[in-house]
Motif scaffolding. Structure first.
Motif, mmCIF file in Angstrom:
data_model
loop_
_atom_site.group_PDB
_atom_site.id
_atom_site.type_symbol
_atom_site.label_atom_id
_atom_site.label_comp_id
_atom_site.label_asym_id
_atom_site.label_seq_id
_atom_site.Cartn_x
_atom_site.Cartn_y
_atom_site.Cartn_z
ATOM 1 N N VAL A 9 -10.252 -3.496 0.090
ATOM 2 C CA VAL A 9 -9.000 -3.948 0.713
ATOM 3 C C VAL A 9 -9.307 -4.775 1.955
ATOM 4 O O VAL A 9 -8.741 -5.850 2.169
ATOM 5 N N LEU A 10 -10.238 -4.273 2.763
ATOM 6 C CA LEU A 10 -10.561 -4.992 3.992
ATOM 7 C C LEU A 10 -11.238 -6.324 3.697
ATOM 8 O O LEU A 10 -10.888 -7.358 4.281
ATOM 9 N N SER A 12 -11.240 -8.174 0.929
ATOM 10 C CA SER A 12 -10.389 -9.175 0.301
ATOM 11 C C SER A 12 -9.254 -9.567 1.232
ATOM 12 O O SER A 12 -8.855 -10.742 1.265
ATOM 13 N N GLY A 13 -8.751 -8.614 1.992
ATOM 14 C CA GLY A 13 -7.731 -8.951 2.986
ATOM 15 C C GLY A 13 -8.257 -10.014 3.933
ATOM 16 O O GLY A 13 -7.563 -10.974 4.278
ATOM 17 N N CYS A 17 -6.758 -13.737 4.512
ATOM 18 C CA CYS A 17 -6.347 -14.244 5.825
ATOM 19 C C CYS A 17 -6.884 -15.645 6.033
ATOM 20 O O CYS A 17 -6.180 -16.563 6.467
ATOM 21 N N CYS A 34 -1.167 -5.565 7.190
ATOM 22 C CA CYS A 34 -0.924 -4.833 5.951
ATOM 23 C C CYS A 34 -2.209 -4.190 5.449
ATOM 24 O O CYS A 34 -2.215 -3.037 5.001
ATOM 25 N N ALA A 35 -3.313 -4.957 5.517
ATOM 26 C CA ALA A 35 -4.580 -4.433 5.004
ATOM 27 C C ALA A 35 -4.982 -3.171 5.760
ATOM 28 O O ALA A 35 -5.301 -2.140 5.144
ATOM 29 N N ASP A 39 -5.067 0.830 4.361
ATOM 30 C CA ASP A 39 -6.230 1.710 4.461
ATOM 31 C C ASP A 39 -5.911 2.961 5.264
ATOM 32 O O ASP A 39 -6.337 4.070 4.920
ATOM 33 N N LEU A 119 -11.424 -8.100 10.131
ATOM 34 C CA LEU A 119 -11.384 -7.189 8.984
ATOM 35 C C LEU A 119 -12.781 -6.940 8.425
ATOM 36 O O LEU A 119 -13.093 -5.836 7.992
#
Lengths: 483, 628
Positions: A9-10, A12-13, A17, A34-35, A39, A119
């Motif tokens: 998640v981090l 790809s977030g 971005c 959101c990311a 989490d 991130l």
């Protein structure tokens, strides 16, 4: 698998971005928020499940995931969490969320790339806290380094280039020594058992000659104490902390330093138990030196962020001393200290950032009397000043109390010296409060008190530090299950 | 006893309401919340007190504060004679001070007025926690809490740098003492494995003789900080920077009595460590006389009272040191009444004088403010120890026990008491008698204070007079010392251990007679001297040394403060530069090294191959090495 998702998640977030910012610069911060929130939600869910500790008989690991990565070299993607990791991950995403929030207005240029780096740093940190394969651990160790370096280098203050290089070289030097140690361990273990593997559980069974254990351990130790930091390897810290943007300082102090402590607890103590016991006295001594030296340095600073940075050196001295006391109580205190220091020092950096946004200076001799125009910020600052000097009812007290109680059973003299840190912390904390918020008003311009967004950040931190001080058992229950 | 949690809860709620809503509440609401919470606490304390009197004592546990399996610290309250008595003093006197403050602080801005009351409530809350805690850790939490509140209140007028300096000084000196307390807690844990009073006092045999001495001495270090004894007393006179009611609160109801409470609570540990007892008695007596000498030459009305507090606290420690635990607690109580009265009275004077605190500029105030005048006089009579007033009974009890322990202690103590009588009546006569020496404007402005100020004064004056009758000594009327009977269970263990010897009634009459006679002579002399010709010129010779407080502040500055600053600067300018120089030096040498290394990349394929071969060979050698 859920642990892998945390990191994905981090990562790809972060990519998202960067990409979307080309078209919509405003979107980046929302994606980042959101990311981290996603989490944080995952983590809270895990915490609710395992918060009271794992059931007896199921082992100490709450969640484990392992899959082959580069099988020919015995490298696997092995992640797992126990109580310690869970606490640290919670801290990571808690502070991560606040880091995104406090960058909201501060970062105007290249926001997409900024949030990408933020991130990715968080991803590296969470990877470090879950990795149980030494190669993977080293990989994440590097992942968190480079984006952090960029954060300082691009969005830092005037002297950012020097600070960023210094940060990079220090950490990298330690990292390389650690890599050497990991490799030696890998080869020795492979030679002994015939199967070459970087897996934590396999390596735990390695039989080492005392001399070899000592040298290999030193490789790990140096990497970790540079991060921690231990005096005299601390000199990267004040520069990096003071030059980094607010979120950078928050992550550096709140999380990055903790990877050093985590590394010692997770790797050094179990892998090289006897060698660690042998250096315990020295490690405790250096911890105590750090406590006093850091406090004295903090006392002498005029740059507010540098001042706070040195308080970190002092507080992390307690961590080092506590770990090497080899007492369970002290270890509980160490975990508490890791969490509460993250929150209280993080909050101080956030406050310093807010002051800098308003006054455009970090020099405390140009401040003074800020309470008059900003009573709400003054109140919060008072709270965290008190937290940082270890006042009861606030989390840091519990941490330092438990650490000192544990070390007392290991070494009375060093404990007495360490506890003088409580007087020194009062010296620098009260001086900071007095110079910045008290006294006659110095600046003529009208300053706005904290805004709603800032209030959310500070209120969350305040509530956290008070809850930890009133009911520390929440953290202890989770960590207890480590045994 | 089930209501006990309400006692600290009310002030806590008051603190939160006033603190968080300080921008939204008006002054009368703030005053009602502030004083009302303490009144509510006082009422509950009364209920608890009578409950305890009826014999219901014990420990009330709420939750596990820290639980590490084999070691736990419960959050629990100790309800017994000692704590219930302290509750009454804290909330009772505290309430009067709150009421007084509503009028005294009325000029303050709205939000600061609320901030003031929030701090005041927090102060009372911390003190209640300190007294109620059923183990040393809860006591320590309250202990640090009162330190914080004193810091906040001394520096209440935060725009003034000297005031905030005084606040910092109070906090740091207290912190030094707290360190002793903290280490004592660790020591106790390492021996007994618990911090609960019940466990610690029941397992005194877990301590060796030297452990006991060390632990009690460390606890005493804590007490010297909080209760302003030599060597950590200098913060208390500086604490006058805060508003006057705060001084009353610090000196009478909260804070400085904490040290006495702690030792009275741990009395069995002290009784078993006679060496510490001697130290406590000597430090206490030395402080009593030393501070009294300083008070002789002070001209600030609050400074005189501050040094008199230090001195009176010294008497309390003397009492503890000679094993007169009840006497110490008794003196805490009477002192709370008359010192609160005197401070609030001085506040009333300062108010009337428009902020002036120098007694050389006062004089003859008696006729302008009769209520303040009469109540202040009662306070002076009580502190001087004139028979019939409360101070007489408690001071006499302490001196009698000192005589039992060692007549020398008695003589020195009596000397201090004479000094007390002298400086108090110097203060009284200079302020209220003679002719007015201030400006014409000030004289025009002189007035009696409003009811919110005078009513607390009158109530306290009644207490300062009558408070002593709970402790009528044996030789005057047998079996009339009701305080002694009430507190007996707390000190029962110590009394069993301690060698008991009684003075004959004739000796006691003799001692009391001598001291009373001398005190009365001193009072009359001081009154006559200063009412006629106040001491307005600058002191010379030895008087100058006293006026400058024996230069102790300057001494501390030279041997402690300056070196710490110096050390900080040394670290910053020398050590840190050195570390950086080495680090950058490493960087430079790496740069140099890489320039040399660049020579290796000579562009000749031959040498590349050579290095490659060396590398491969090395690799095989290492493989071979590890295989073995």
């Amino acid at each position: 698998m859920i642990l892998v998702w945390l990191i994905i998640v981090l990562l790809s977030g972060g990519m998202l971005c960067w990409i979307t910012a080309r078209w919509r610069p405003m979107a980046a911060k929302w994606i980042a928020l959101c990311a981290v929130l996603a989490d944080l939600a995952i983590l809270l869910n895990i915490w609710l499940q395992y918060g009271k500790g794992v059931q007896a008989g199921t082992g100490t690991w709450m969640i484990q995931y392992q899959t082959a990565w580069i099988p020919s070299f015995g490298i696997s993607f092995h992640v797992a969490i126990d109580g310690l990791s869970l606490i640290l991950l919670l801290l990571t995403f808690f502070l991560g969320t606040l880091a995104v929030l406090c960058s909201w207005k501060e970062i105007k240029s290249r926001a997409g790339f900024y949030y990408f780096n933020l991130l990715w740093t968080l991803a590296g940190i969470s990877g470090v806290f879950v990795a149980l394969d030494l190669f993977l651990f080293y990989f994440f160790w590097e992942v968190m380094l480079v984006p952090m370096y960029l954060l300082i280098l691009i969005w830092g203050d005037k002297n950012r280039r020097y600070a960023a290089y210094k940060f990079f070289i220090f950490t990298q030097a330690g990292g390389l020594l650690m890599l050497l140690s990991i490799l030696s361990l890998y080869f020795i273990h492979g030679a002994q058992s015939g199967s070459y593997s970087y897996d934590y559980f396999s390596l735990l069974n390695t039989q080492l000659e005392p001399a070899a254990a000592k040298w290999i351990m030193m490789g790990f130790m140096i990497a970790f104490v540079i991060k921690l930091p231990m005096v005299p390897f601390h000199s990267w810290l004040p520069d990096a902390h003071s030059e980094a943007p607010t979120a950078g300082s928050l992550i550096l102090a709140g999380l990055l330093l903790k990877t050093g402590a985590y590394g010692i607890i997770r790797f050094v103590l179990p892998l090289f138990h006897q060698a660690a016991v042998d250096i315990a006295w020295w490690a405790m001594l250096f911890g105590v030196i750090g406590i006093i030296y850091g406090a004295l340095m903090a006392f002498a600073q005029t740059d507010i962020k540098r001042l706070i940075a040195y308080t970190s050196v002092s507080h992390m001295g307690f961590v080092l001393t506590g770990i090497f006391a080899f007492r369970e109580i002290a270890m509980q205190g160490v975990v508490m200290q890791i969490v509460t220091h993250g929150i209280s020092t993080g909050a101080l950096f956030v406050l310093a950032g807010m002051i800098k946004e308003r006054l455009h200076t970090r020099d405390i001799s140009q401040m003074g009397g800020l309470w008059t125009s900003m009573p709400a910020m003054g109140g919060v600052a008072m709270l965290f000043t008190m937290a940082s000097l270890g006042l009861p009812v606030l989390g840091n007290f519990i941490a330092e109390f438990l650490i000192l109680m544990g070390t007392f059973q290991a070494n009375v003299l060093l404990t007495v010296l360490a506890s003088t840190g409580l007087v020194f912390s009062a010296l620098y904390s009260l001086r900071m409060m007095q110079k910045v918020f008290l006294g006659p008003v110095t600046s003529g311009e009208k300053l706005t008190d904290i805004t709603a967004r800032e209030m959310i950040i500070l209120a969350t931190l305040s509530i956290a530090i008070i809850l930890l001080g009133l009911y520390p058992q929440t953290v202890m229950d989770v960590v207890l299950s480590k045994k | 006893m089930n209501l006990i949690y309400l006692v600290p809860l009310f002030p806590l709620v008051g603190f939160l309401l006033n603190g968080l809503c300080r921008n939204y509440l008006n002054k009368s609401l703030v005053g009602i919340i502030g004083s009302g919470s303490i009144l509510a606490s006082f009422i509950v304390s009364l209920i608890v007190f009578f409950d305890v009197k009826a014999g219901h004592t014990g420990v009330v546990s709420y939750f596990e504060f820290i639980n590490l399996g084999k070691f736990a610290i419960p959050f629990a309250f100790q309800v017994d004679q000692l704590s219930s008595l302290f509750l009454l003093i804290i909330t009772g006197v505290g309430f009067l001070i709150h009421v007084y403050s509503t009028s005294y602080m009325h000029e303050e801005e709205n939000q600061h007025f609320a901030r003031y009351f929030a701090y005041l409530n927090l102060f009372v809350f911390s003190m209640l926690l300190l007294v109620l805690g059923a183990n040393y850790v809860i006591m320590f939490i309250g202990w640090e809490g009162v330190g914080l509140c004193s810091y906040l209140l001394i520096g209440y007028w935060f725009k003034s740098i000297p005031y905030t300096n005084a606040a910092n000084k109070a906090f740091i000196m207290n912190r030094i003492g707290d360190l002793g307390f903290l280490i004592a807690i660790f020591w106790i844990i390492s021996k007994v494995g618990s911090v609960n009073y019940a466990d610690v006092f029941a397992h005194t045999n877990a301590f060796s003789k030297s452990d006991l001495v060390i632990v009690t001495l460390l606890l005493f270090v804590g007490a010297t900080g909080k209760s302003a004894q030599i060597p950590l007393y200098t913060w208390l006179p500086d604490a006058m920077a805060g508003p006057t009611p705060v001084s009353a609160l610090i000196h009478a109801a909260t804070m400085v009595t904490a040290g006495i409470y702690m030792i009275a609570r741990s009395n069995i540990l002290y009784t078993l460590a006679p060496a510490t007892m001697h130290v406590v008695a000597i430090i206490g007596l030395a402080t009593a006389v030393f501070a009294a000498t300083i008070a002789l030459k002070q001209n600030d009305i609050k400074k005189v009272l501050a040094y008199s507090t230090v001195s009176q606290l010294g008497y309390m420690f003397l009492a503890l040191g000679v094993g007169a635990y009840t006497g110490a607690v008794f003196h805490v109580m009477t002192h709370a009444f008359f010192k609160a009265l005197l401070f609030l009275g001085s506040g009333s004077v300062i108010h009337a004088m428009g902020g002036e605190q120098d007694i050389r500029k006062m004089g003859g105030l008696g006729k302008y403010m009769p209520a303040t005048h009469i109540t202040f006089l009662i306070g002076c009579l009580a502190i001087a120890g004139i028979p019939g007033f409360s101070g007489f009974f408690s001071k006499d009890e302490i001196l009698a026990h000192a005589y039992m322990s060692n007549p020398v202690l008695y003589y020195i103590g009596l000397f201090g008491a004479l000094l007390t009588a002298f400086y108090m009546f110097r203060l009284y006569a200079t302020t209220f008698k003679g002719a007015f020496r201030g400006t014409h404007d000030q004289e025009h402005h002189l007035h009696e204070s409003p009811a919110a100020i005078t009513i607390p004064l009158i109530i306290l004056a009644v207490l300062a007079f009558a408070g002593g009758y709970v402790g009528i000594p044996e030789f005057i009327q047998p079996d009339a010392h009701s305080l002694n009977k009430f507190l007996a269970p707390i000190f029962a263990e110590s009394m069993k251990v301690m060698p008991q010897h009684e003075l004959s009634h004739s000796t006691e009459w003799g001692l009391t007679g001598i001291s009373t006679l001398l005190i009365v002579i001193v009072v009359v002399a001081a009154w006559a001297k200063f009412a006629k010709k106040p001491d307005v010129e600058e002191p010379q010779g030895f008087g100058k040394v006293l006026a400058n407080k024996w230069y102790i502040d300057e001494l501390y500055d030279a041997i402690i403060v300056k070196p710490v600053y110096g050390l900080g600067r040394f670290c910053n300018n020398v050590l840190e530069k050195l570390v950086d120089w080495i680090v950058n030096g490493v960087g430079r040498s790496v740069q140099y090294g890489s320039r040399q290394l660049r020579l290796l990349q000579s562009g000749q394929v031959g040498s590349y191959v050579l290095f490659m071969i060396i590398g491969i060979v090395l690799f095989f050698v290492m493989q071979f090495f590890f295989k073995k």
